[in-house]
Design an enzyme around this catalytic site. Sequence first.
Site, short mmCIF file in Angstrom:
data_model
loop_
_atom_site.label_atom_id
_atom_site.label_comp_id
_atom_site.label_asym_id
_atom_site.label_seq_id
_atom_site.Cartn_x
_atom_site.Cartn_y
_atom_site.Cartn_z
N GLY A 17 142.01 -5.14 85.84
CA GLY A 17 140.75 -4.57 85.39
C GLY A 17 140.60 -4.41 83.88
O GLY A 17 140.88 -5.33 83.10
N ILE A 18 140.16 -3.23 83.48
CA ILE A 18 139.85 -2.95 82.06
C ILE A 18 141.11 -3.05 81.20
O ILE A 18 141.08 -3.59 80.09
CB ILE A 18 139.21 -1.54 81.94
CG1 ILE A 18 137.83 -1.52 82.62
CG2 ILE A 18 139.10 -1.12 80.48
CD1 ILE A 18 137.24 -0.12 82.81
N ASN A 90 144.74 4.02 79.56
CA ASN A 90 143.72 3.47 80.45
C ASN A 90 144.01 3.67 81.93
O ASN A 90 143.08 3.75 82.74
CB ASN A 90 143.59 1.96 80.14
CG ASN A 90 142.87 1.20 81.23
OD1 ASN A 90 141.65 1.21 81.32
ND2 ASN A 90 143.65 0.55 82.11
N TYR A 155 137.67 13.70 90.28
CA TYR A 155 137.53 12.66 89.25
C TYR A 155 136.72 13.19 88.08
O TYR A 155 137.09 13.02 86.91
CB TYR A 155 136.88 11.43 89.88
CG TYR A 155 136.90 10.19 89.00
CD1 TYR A 155 138.06 9.43 88.85
CD2 TYR A 155 135.76 9.77 88.33
CE1 TYR A 155 138.07 8.28 88.06
CE2 TYR A 155 135.76 8.63 87.53
CZ TYR A 155 136.91 7.89 87.40
OH TYR A 155 136.93 6.76 86.61
N LYS A 159 138.14 13.47 84.23
CA LYS A 159 137.54 12.70 83.12
C LYS A 159 136.87 13.62 82.11
O LYS A 159 136.83 13.30 80.91
CB LYS A 159 136.54 11.67 83.68
CG LYS A 159 137.21 10.58 84.52
CD LYS A 159 138.24 9.80 83.71
CE LYS A 159 138.85 8.64 84.47
NZ LYS A 159 139.82 7.88 83.67
N THR A 192 135.79 -4.09 88.65
CA THR A 192 137.26 -4.21 88.59
C THR A 192 137.80 -3.96 90.00
O THR A 192 137.05 -3.51 90.89
CB THR A 192 137.86 -3.14 87.67
OG1 THR A 192 137.63 -1.85 88.28
CG2 THR A 192 137.26 -3.16 86.28
N PRO A 193 139.12 -4.15 90.22
CA PRO A 193 139.69 -3.82 91.53
C PRO A 193 139.36 -2.38 91.97
O PRO A 193 139.18 -2.13 93.16
CB PRO A 193 141.19 -4.01 91.31
CG PRO A 193 141.27 -5.09 90.28
CD PRO A 193 140.12 -4.83 89.35
N GLN A 253 119.30 8.06 81.05
CA GLN A 253 118.16 8.41 81.90
C GLN A 253 117.98 9.92 81.99
O GLN A 253 118.95 10.65 82.00
CB GLN A 253 118.37 7.83 83.30
CG GLN A 253 118.59 6.32 83.29
CD GLN A 253 119.02 5.77 84.63
OE1 GLN A 253 118.19 5.44 85.46
NE2 GLN A 253 120.33 5.69 84.85
P1 NAD Z 1 141.91 -0.62 88.25
O1 NAD Z 1 142.20 0.16 89.49
O2 NAD Z 1 141.27 -1.92 88.37
O3 NAD Z 1 143.24 -0.73 87.39
C1 NAD Z 1 144.00 0.43 87.10
C2 NAD Z 1 145.43 0.07 86.78
O4 NAD Z 1 146.12 1.31 86.55
C3 NAD Z 1 146.16 -0.64 87.93
O5 NAD Z 1 146.81 -1.79 87.42
C4 NAD Z 1 147.16 0.39 88.43
O6 NAD Z 1 148.37 -0.16 88.91
C5 NAD Z 1 147.39 1.23 87.18
N1 NAD Z 1 147.87 2.58 87.51
C6 NAD Z 1 147.39 3.44 88.44
N2 NAD Z 1 148.13 4.56 88.48
C7 NAD Z 1 149.11 4.40 87.54
C8 NAD Z 1 150.18 5.20 87.11
N3 NAD Z 1 150.43 6.40 87.66
N4 NAD Z 1 150.97 4.75 86.11
C9 NAD Z 1 150.74 3.54 85.57
N5 NAD Z 1 149.76 2.71 85.94
C10 NAD Z 1 148.94 3.15 86.92
O7 NAD Z 1 141.02 0.37 87.33
P2 NAD Z 1 139.89 0.03 86.23
O8 NAD Z 1 138.60 0.00 86.92
O9 NAD Z 1 140.32 -1.09 85.36
O10 NAD Z 1 139.92 1.41 85.43
C11 NAD Z 1 140.67 1.60 84.24
C12 NAD Z 1 140.32 2.98 83.67
O11 NAD Z 1 138.93 3.04 83.39
C13 NAD Z 1 140.61 4.14 84.62
O12 NAD Z 1 141.08 5.25 83.88
C14 NAD Z 1 139.24 4.43 85.21
O13 NAD Z 1 139.15 5.76 85.67
C15 NAD Z 1 138.36 4.15 84.03
N6 NAD Z 1 136.98 3.84 84.39
C16 NAD Z 1 136.71 2.78 85.21
C17 NAD Z 1 135.39 2.51 85.56
C18 NAD Z 1 135.01 1.37 86.45
O14 NAD Z 1 133.84 1.33 86.87
N7 NAD Z 1 135.89 0.45 86.77
C19 NAD Z 1 134.36 3.34 85.07
C20 NAD Z 1 134.68 4.40 84.25
C21 NAD Z 1 136.00 4.64 83.91
#
Ligand code: NAD
Length: 253
Positions: A17-18, A90, A155, A159, A192-193, A253
């Site tokens: 993901g991100i 992240n 959550y 956050k 993302t996943p 919004q």
């Molecule tokens: P994702 O689930 O696609 O990837 C997250 C990664 O974090 C995974 O590779 C996972 O193995 C790793 N991870 C989880 N727990 C862990 C731990 N204890 N130690 C080390 N690694 C760990 O998530 P994403 O969507 O890429 O999100 C990344 C960040 O962005 C997160 O903090 C999420 O809350 C935030 N975020 C995501 C979104 C979204 O819509 N995707 C929106 C707002 C914020």
Amino acid sequence: MTRVAGKVAIVTGAANGIGKATAILLAKEGARVVVADLQEEAGHNTVAEIKAAGGEALFVKLNVTQEADWQNAVNLAEQTFGKLDIAVNNAGIAYNGTVESTSLEDWQRVQSINLNGVFLGTKYAVEAMKKAGGGSIINLSSIEGLVGDPTLAAYNASKGGVRLFTKSAALHCAKSGYRIRVNSVHPGYIWTPMVQGLTKDAADARQKLVDLHPLGHLGEPDDIAYGILYLASDESKFMTGSELVIDGGYTAQ
Ligand code: NAD
């Protein structure tokens, strides 16, 4: 492409993901990158992609909740690449539950990864960056760190905690004269996943999320990675304690 040339970065959650998009972009822009995650195979894939494109990276297995893992990861960055300039906290997990349906155990698991993990990552990064003479820490919050959602009690809390903890750390570093900046990033829904998992059970779930964004689509990992790159680079040298919102208009919004 040299917006972060010569810098050393650690990105947590960089197997997917991100975080993955961020690690790849930072490397493309000249940083040497420590790819940190619980998932070894996918983490090694991120490193392989970076190396195939001519960049430098290594994988370290890290659970962001474990202090010993942080010690090991930061030591590895310093021993292999000489210093640490950029830390992207992240890694995070999603969790659906209201104040009534969330158990204490689940509440604590979410805070442990999403909030304690960011605290530890920032703490160890500050220690390393003091030695390096400065740096930039970027903490992943969310739109859910800015507005409430009845179905995201734990959550939301994690956050929101990241948002204000980031300001506290930014002020501490600035007032201590450390030349370390700390900022938070607030994505809307990104494909993302994590979000694929949230939407897999109902056919209209993805469209419901799309409808929340005035731009009419979900974000892509690179949309966030470019914002993180800006905060990581010296282009943002007058920013600290700030909130970078990248959300397709969600919170307008
Ligand atoms: P994702 O689930 O696609 O990837 C997250 C990664 O974090 C995974 O590779 C996972 O193995 C790793 N991870 C989880 N727990 C862990 C731990 N204890 N130690 C080390 N690694 C760990 O998530 P994403 O969507 O890429 O999100 C990344 C960040 O962005 C997160 O903090 C999420 O809350 C935030 N975020 C995501 C979104 C979204 O819509 N995707 C929106 C707002 C914020």
